[in-house]
Design an enzyme around this catalytic site. Structure first.
Site, PDB file in Angstrom:
ATOM      1  CB  CYS A  38       3.586 -14.226   8.899  1.00  0.00           C
ATOM      2  SG  CYS A  38       3.000 -13.005   7.712  1.00  0.00           S
ATOM      3  CG  ASN A  46      -1.969   1.051   1.210  1.00  0.00           C
ATOM      4  OD1 ASN A  46      -1.767   2.173   1.647  1.00  0.00           O
ATOM      5  ND2 ASN A  46      -3.118   0.717   0.652  1.00  0.00           N
ATOM      6  CB  ALA A  47       0.320   4.658  -1.333  1.00  0.00           C
ATOM      7  CE1 TYR A 101       5.666   3.395   0.257  1.00  0.00           C
ATOM      8  CE2 TYR A 101       7.630   3.713   1.605  1.00  0.00           C
ATOM      9  CZ  TYR A 101       6.938   3.934   0.429  1.00  0.00           C
ATOM     10  OH  TYR A 101       7.498   4.675  -0.567  1.00  0.00           O
ATOM     11  CD  GLU A 125       4.411 -15.478   4.656  1.00  0.00           C
ATOM     12  OE1 GLU A 125       4.011 -14.435   4.087  1.00  0.00           O
ATOM     13  OE2 GLU A 125       5.609 -15.668   4.938  1.00  0.00           O
TER      14      GLU A 125
HETATM   15  N1  THU Z   1       6.646 -10.417   2.770  1.00  0.00           N
HETATM   16  C1  THU Z   1       5.744 -11.454   2.676  1.00  0.00           C
HETATM   17  O1  THU Z   1       4.713 -11.346   2.012  1.00  0.00           O
HETATM   18  N2  THU Z   1       6.045 -12.596   3.333  1.00  0.00           N
HETATM   19  C2  THU Z   1       7.207 -12.842   3.989  1.00  0.00           C
HETATM   20  O2  THU Z   1       7.396 -13.932   4.509  1.00  0.00           O
HETATM   21  C3  THU Z   1       8.225 -11.794   4.085  1.00  0.00           C
HETATM   22  C4  THU Z   1       7.824 -10.468   3.578  1.00  0.00           C
HETATM   23  C5  THU Z   1       6.368  -9.201   2.005  1.00  0.00           C
HETATM   24  C6  THU Z   1       6.036  -7.979   2.807  1.00  0.00           C
HETATM   25  C7  THU Z   1       6.424  -6.871   1.832  1.00  0.00           C
HETATM   26  O3  THU Z   1       5.351  -6.659   0.929  1.00  0.00           O
HETATM   27  C8  THU Z   1       7.588  -7.467   1.051  1.00  0.00           C
HETATM   28  O4  THU Z   1       7.511  -8.869   1.259  1.00  0.00           O
HETATM   29  C9  THU Z   1       8.949  -6.965   1.486  1.00  0.00           C
HETATM   30  O5  THU Z   1       9.096  -7.040   2.853  1.00  0.00           O
END
Ligand code: THU
Length: 134
Positions: free
Chosen positions: A91, A47-48, A50, A57
């Site tokens: 997560c 998202n803009a 952040y 996940e």
């Molecule tokens: N991100 C995930 O979607 N899963 C992970 O396990 C690590 C990080 C995303 C969050 C963000 O959009 C981008 O990866 C960089 O951090």
């Protein structure tokens, strides 16, 4: 497991295609296998503003829980080719909600690696912590 680690990781890699990650350019996909055989997928959505971005996940997990599913076998996570993308701390906390035995499948140079969420998040704060206080 009903879904072998390699095929679940491939499903996660396919789910990466749904990522919206224009700020980090780090697309992630996740594939969550329920005990009943269904697989729920997710991709990161940025998202803009952040800080409101959401990890792959949690997108997969929330979709599954919304569908009424509570028993899970494994979740595979796929980041950019060549990276070993493991679930972030937030997560891990979400994924431990229904038990410490959920398998987490991630890529490594030697192929898929499977660990449990209990291993990745020891001594987790959990529903039992709340029950014990009642
Ligand atoms: N991100 C995930 O979607 N899963 C992970 O396990 C690590 C990080 C995303 C969050 C963000 O959009 C981008 O990866 C960089 O951090």
């Amino acid at each position: 497991m009903a879904h072998n680690p390699s095929s679940l990781l491939e499903a996660a890699a396919r789910a990466r295609g749904g990522a919206y990650a224009p700020y980090s350019n780090f697309a992630v996909g996740a594939a969550l296998a329920a005990v009943d055989g269904r697989v729920f997928t997710g991709a990161n959505i940025e998202n803009a503003s952040y800080g409101l971005s959401m990890c792959a996940e949690r997108v997969a997990f929330f979709a599954a829980v919304t569908a009424g599913v509570r028993t899970f076998e494994a979740i595979a996570v796929a980041g950019p080719e060549g990276t070993q993308t493991t679930p972030c701390g937030a997560c891990r906390q979400v994924l431990v909600e229904f038990g410490v035995n959920l398998k987490i499948v991630t890529a490594s140079p030697s192929g898929p690696v499977t660990r449990t969420i209990g291993t990745l998040l020891p001594d987790a704060f959990s529903p039992k912590t709340l029950e014990d206080a009642r």
